[in-house]
Design a protein around this motif. Structure first.
Motif, PDB file in Angstrom:
ATOM      1  N   PHE A  76       0.851  -1.194   0.000  1.00  0.00           N
ATOM      2  CA  PHE A  76       0.000   0.000   0.000  1.00  0.00           C
ATOM      3  C   PHE A  76       0.876   1.230   0.000  1.00  0.00           C
ATOM      4  N   ASP A 117       0.197   5.711  -0.322  1.00  0.00           N
ATOM      5  CA  ASP A 117      -0.642   6.864  -0.657  1.00  0.00           C
ATOM      6  C   ASP A 117       0.261   8.075  -0.902  1.00  0.00           C
ATOM      7  N   SER A 118      -0.321   9.273  -0.927  1.00  0.00           N
ATOM      8  CA  SER A 118       0.483  10.441  -1.311  1.00  0.00           C
ATOM      9  C   SER A 118       1.561  10.776  -0.271  1.00  0.00           C
ATOM     10  N   THR A 124      -7.128   3.712  -0.501  1.00  0.00           N
ATOM     11  CA  THR A 124      -6.195   4.828  -0.704  1.00  0.00           C
ATOM     12  C   THR A 124      -6.877   6.166  -0.407  1.00  0.00           C
ATOM     13  N   SER A 176      -7.459   6.629   3.269  1.00  0.00           N
ATOM     14  CA  SER A 176      -6.173   6.897   3.910  1.00  0.00           C
ATOM     15  C   SER A 176      -5.782   8.366   3.756  1.00  0.00           C
ATOM     16  N   GLU A 177      -6.006   8.918   2.567  1.00  0.00           N
ATOM     17  CA  GLU A 177      -5.681  10.331   2.315  1.00  0.00           C
ATOM     18  C   GLU A 177      -6.524  11.238   3.214  1.00  0.00           C
ATOM     19  N   THR A 234      -5.502  10.870   6.896  1.00  0.00           N
ATOM     20  CA  THR A 234      -4.181  11.489   7.089  1.00  0.00           C
ATOM     21  C   THR A 234      -4.322  13.017   7.151  1.00  0.00           C
ATOM     22  N   GLY A 271      -2.892  14.810  -1.942  1.00  0.00           N
ATOM     23  CA  GLY A 271      -3.962  14.091  -1.232  1.00  0.00           C
ATOM     24  C   GLY A 271      -5.337  14.237  -1.857  1.00  0.00           C
TER      25      GLY A 271
END
Lengths: 103, 144
Positions: free
Chosen positions: A53, A55-56, B43, B46-47, B50, B109
């Motif tokens: 996994f 992400d950004s 994903t 998660s962004e 976060t 993001g």
């Protein structure tokens, strides 16, 4: 996040294993930066095969290491990114900056 | 009225990012998503989580709320914080824009959330907090 580095001349290969998100970003960044203190390393190859996994936040870590290598006239490559991770890389335009192999 | 819903709240700690995306993904499993669709949801969640932790609470203690809904074939996740809020939402949504360049943030993001979901809505009030609503229809993309 598990990191495994292998040195070959001026090249450092780092295999990542785990999930590269904001939580693991700091540890990953510190680990790589500690190794990169050795200025004779001119090429960093990041093997994403074991990354399940990203992400950004992970993208931020990789872009940051790209800058470090660029400052010393070196280069960064990424290999074995999975489909989802590849999509984030593409979106960011990072492939215009770094080499990519083993897709 | 949603056909199925799930609500959780958790401390705004980075170690809960993985937990939040796993829970959202597990809930979405009821719609039989493809591996790609599931990965997109994980994903995007998660962004959003976060952002709540880094930008909403700026790593100070706070609670992140996540409400997920299943309506027919559509998955919705609403991620909310009661943190500092966003002054200029359209600026924050710009690719590569980050209010925290010192933290080595990529500024991608919201762009990732937009690309991986069908719709993204952001509502925010400075000093009050931010609500991010992510929606995705499952089984729409024939190419996958």
């Amino acid at each position: 996040m598990e990191l495994n580095g292998t040195r070959n001349g001026k090249t450092l290969n780092i295999a990542l294993k785990g999930e590269l998100d904001h939580h693991s970003a700091e540890y990953t960044r510190n680990w790589i930066d500690a190794v990169l203190k050795d200025k004779s390393i001119k090429e960093l190859v990041i093997d994403m095969k074991g990354v399940t996994f990203m992400d950004s936040s992970g993208l931020g870590v990789i872009l940051g290491r790209y800058r470090t290598l660029k400052e010393r006239g070196g280069r960064l490559s990424i290999k074995n990114a999975n489909k989802s991770i590849d999509r984030i890389f593409r979106m960011s335009g990072i492939y215009t900056l770094v080499d990519c192999t083993g897709m | 009225m949603a056909q199925n819903e799930m609500h959780i709240s958790f401390s705004g700690l980075s170690q809960n990012e993985g937990f939040a995306r796993m829970v959202a993904g597990s809930f979405a499993m009821q719609l039989n998503p493809t591996i790609e669709e599931l990965s997109d949801i994980r994903t995007a969640v998660s962004e959003a989580v976060t952002n709540a932790i880094i930008h909403g609470y700026e790593n100070k203690p706070g609670t992140v709320y996540m409400d997920c809904y299943l309506n027919d074939n559509e998955f919705t996740a609403v991620i909310r914080d009661e943190g500092s809020g966003i002054e200029d939402i359209s600026l924050a949504r710009q690719p590569f824009y980050t209010s925290k360049p010192e933290l080595e943030r990529s500024g991608m993001g919201f762009t990732v959330m937009e690309a991986f979901m069908d719709t993204l809505e952001v509502a925010s009030e400075p000093g009050k907090g931010t609500v991010v609503t992510l929606k995705k229809k499952i089984g729409q993309d024939q190419s996958q």
